[in-house]
Design a protein around this motif. Structure first.
Motif, PDB file in Angstrom:
ATOM      1  N   ALA A 244      31.455 -16.263 -12.728  1.00 13.52           N
ATOM      2  CA  ALA A 244      31.176 -17.504 -11.333  1.00 13.52           C
ATOM      3  C   ALA A 244      30.134 -16.700 -10.308  1.00 13.52           C
ATOM      4  O   ALA A 244      28.848 -17.150 -10.106  1.00 13.52           O
ATOM      5  N   ILE A 245      30.400 -15.267  -9.806  1.00  9.85           N
ATOM      6  CA  ILE A 245      29.729 -14.638  -8.628  1.00  9.85           C
ATOM      7  C   ILE A 245      28.758 -13.673  -9.332  1.00  9.85           C
ATOM      8  O   ILE A 245      29.298 -12.992  -9.436  1.00  9.85           O
ATOM      9  N   ALA A 246      28.285 -13.933  -8.522  1.00 10.24           N
ATOM     10  CA  ALA A 246      27.253 -12.813  -8.423  1.00 10.24           C
ATOM     11  C   ALA A 246      27.734 -11.334  -7.283  1.00 10.24           C
ATOM     12  O   ALA A 246      27.750 -11.507  -6.498  1.00 10.24           O
ATOM     13  N   LEU A 247      27.814 -11.371  -8.094  1.00 12.03           N
ATOM     14  CA  LEU A 247      28.579  -9.507  -7.148  1.00 12.03           C
ATOM     15  C   LEU A 247      27.862  -8.514  -6.559  1.00 12.03           C
ATOM     16  O   LEU A 247      26.911  -8.082  -6.827  1.00 12.03           O
ATOM     17  N   PRO A 248      27.574  -7.543  -5.365  1.00 11.45           N
ATOM     18  CA  PRO A 248      26.809  -6.879  -5.158  1.00 11.45           C
ATOM     19  C   PRO A 248      26.996  -5.306  -6.039  1.00 11.45           C
ATOM     20  O   PRO A 248      27.829  -5.411  -5.842  1.00 11.45           O
TER      21      PRO A 248
END
Length: 472
Positions: free
Chosen positions: A157-161
């Motif tokens: 669910a996270i927008a990862l770098p």
């Protein structure tokens, strides 16, 4: 000219998209001696013989056994007191490493093993994204367990770098942090590698400082330990205040002193910066050791490498309840017992400086954890029995000197550590150390039981998101 050969060819998820999770093949064990063998046959025979002699002594001459335990207690605490006193009087190691130019920075791999950390994974990614390091030289590997569906869902669910990649350790045993770290080490592409835990908030400039120190240091330096600092919870509970004081004494005073004396030391569980080649040369981490950090520090030293410290900290949160603190402390003591057993039968006894470091750190702390509570309880009962007939105490003067030395040296190291970390010592916290030591003896009893019955069990420490930022 930029160091093109040092750039990392990243395989990861770009910012803004869901996390893809790689599940590579199983890593095989390297077959070295380690904590998978709790005790060797000679060690087991020695322990059995010692126990038999102690039992016979209690049956035939109990006063002699109590005298021997008293002398052992005296020696252990005298050694600990003088070590802390010497460390508190030792200046910090000189720092003479100029910052590296942007083009000279080496490639860096971050390994962050997580298990059941869905609540804090977003915060960890935010803290990693805050690191001041060229993204084309940075690789971050978040390692999850195959059965940890909740954390995997949280990561997706996270927008990862773009520099962050997610791995899943294949099913297998033991299910431990060092096993997950070894899985990531196989895929690390950096010249340097650092470990961060789920709750860590490293100083943004920590990677740059470590890279500069490695570049200026002796080639034998294989690991640099950053200080771990406990955030001020904003309220004065007993356990957080003692935990914070303990970390200040250990990471701001004892470890820098050992580094300055040229002695090995047990690494902290996080913020260890390694030369990747040196770490691979000693086989990575022992997957069966529940304090793999302490073990790998002494394995590096036994292999001829040396350790150092840096100044930029990593902030951590403290356990606030005994339900959090007790299993964690028992695991640490059990892991230190594992490490002592492994290195006592290895090359360390033939290396005087490394053997001395092992005694000053792990052996002394394990012995004091087990002895302090029982001996103090016996001393209190004996003092009361002595007081009742004539309302007067007859405590041996050397015992009073020992108690004064033990507390004052610990208080001095703790206060000095708090000051070095930018805080102000609180006297009530210093006096509370005596009660904290008694708690450690209770945890040591659990550690001893698990060392026999469940040596590889990893009691999980639960973490919660921060309610605020670090304080002095």
């Amino acid at each position: 000219m930029a160091r093109e050969e040092g750039r990392l060819d990243l395989v990861s998820t770009p910012m803004g998209g869901p996390a893809s999770i790689e599940q590579p093949e199983t890593r095989t064990a390297n077959g070295r001696d380690g904590a998978h063998q709790t005790l060797s046959t000679p060690q087991a025979a020695f322990v059995a013989l010692t126990g038999l002699l102690a039992a016979l002594g209690v049956a035939l001459r109990p006063s002699g056994v109590f005298t021997a335990i008293h002398h052992l207690f005296f020696g252990v605490f005298l050694l600990g007191g003088f070590t802390r006193l010497a460390a508190a009087c030792t200046p910090l190691p000189p720092v003479s490493a100029p910052p590296l130019a942007e083009d000279d920075l080496p490639t860096y791999t971050i390994i962050a093993p997580l298990y059941r950390e869905a609540e804090v994974v977003a915060e960890l990614v935010e803290n990693l994204a805050a690191l001041d390091y060229p993204r084309d030289r940075l690789q971050a590997l978040i390692v999850l367990e195959a059965d940890d569906e909740v954390t995997k869902a949280a990561v997706r669910a996270i927008a990862l770098p773009a520099f962050v990649q997610v791995l899943v350790a294949p099913p297998g045993t033991p299910k431990t942090k060092p096993r997950a770290c070894n899985h990531a080490l196989d895929r690390a592409r950096g010249e340097l590698v650092v470990i961060y835990d789920a709750e860590d908030m490293p100083d943004p400039g920590q990677l740059r400082e470590a890279a500069a120190r490695f570049a200026a240091a002796d080639p034998r330096v294989a690991c640099l330990q950053a200080p771990l600092r406990i955030e001020d919870p904003g309220f004065s509970l007993f356990l957080p205040s003692q935990f914070r004081l303990e970390y200040a004494a250990h990471f701001e005073v004892l470890l820098p002193a050992l580094a300055r004396w040229g002695l090995a030391f047990p690494l902290g569980g996080t913020s260890n910066h390694f030369k990747t080649s040196a770490l691979r040369a000693v086989g990575g981490w022992d997957p069966y050791n529940v304090t793999e950090d302490a073990d790998v520090g002494f394995r590096l030293a036994a292999a001829g490498f040396s350790l150092g410290v840096i100044g930029r900290p990593t902030w951590e949160t403290a356990p606030t309840t005994t339900g959090q603190w007790f299993p964690q402390r028992a695991r640490w003591i059990k892991g230190h017992m594992q490490t002592l057993a492994v290195h006592a039968r290895g090359p360390v006894p033939r290396q005087p400086r490394t053997a001395l470091a092992l005694v000053l750190t792990l052996a002394q702390s394990v012995a004091s954890s087990h002895l302090h509570g029982p001996v103090m309880l016996v001393a209190i009962v004996a003092a009361m029995l002595d007081y009742l007939p004539d309302a007067a105490f007859a405590i041996p003067p050397w015992d009073l000197v020992l108690y004064a030395l033990g507390w004052s040296s610990a208080a001095l190291a703790g206060a000095r550590g708090v000051v070095r970390a930018g805080g102000k010592p609180r006297f009530l916290h210093l006096f509370g150390m005596v009660g904290y030591w008694l708690l450690q003896s209770a945890a040591a009893a659990r550690a001893l039981h698990q060392f026999v019955t469940a040596p590889y069990r990893w009691d999980k420490t639960r973490h919660a998101p921060r309610s605020g930022r670090p304080g002095a």
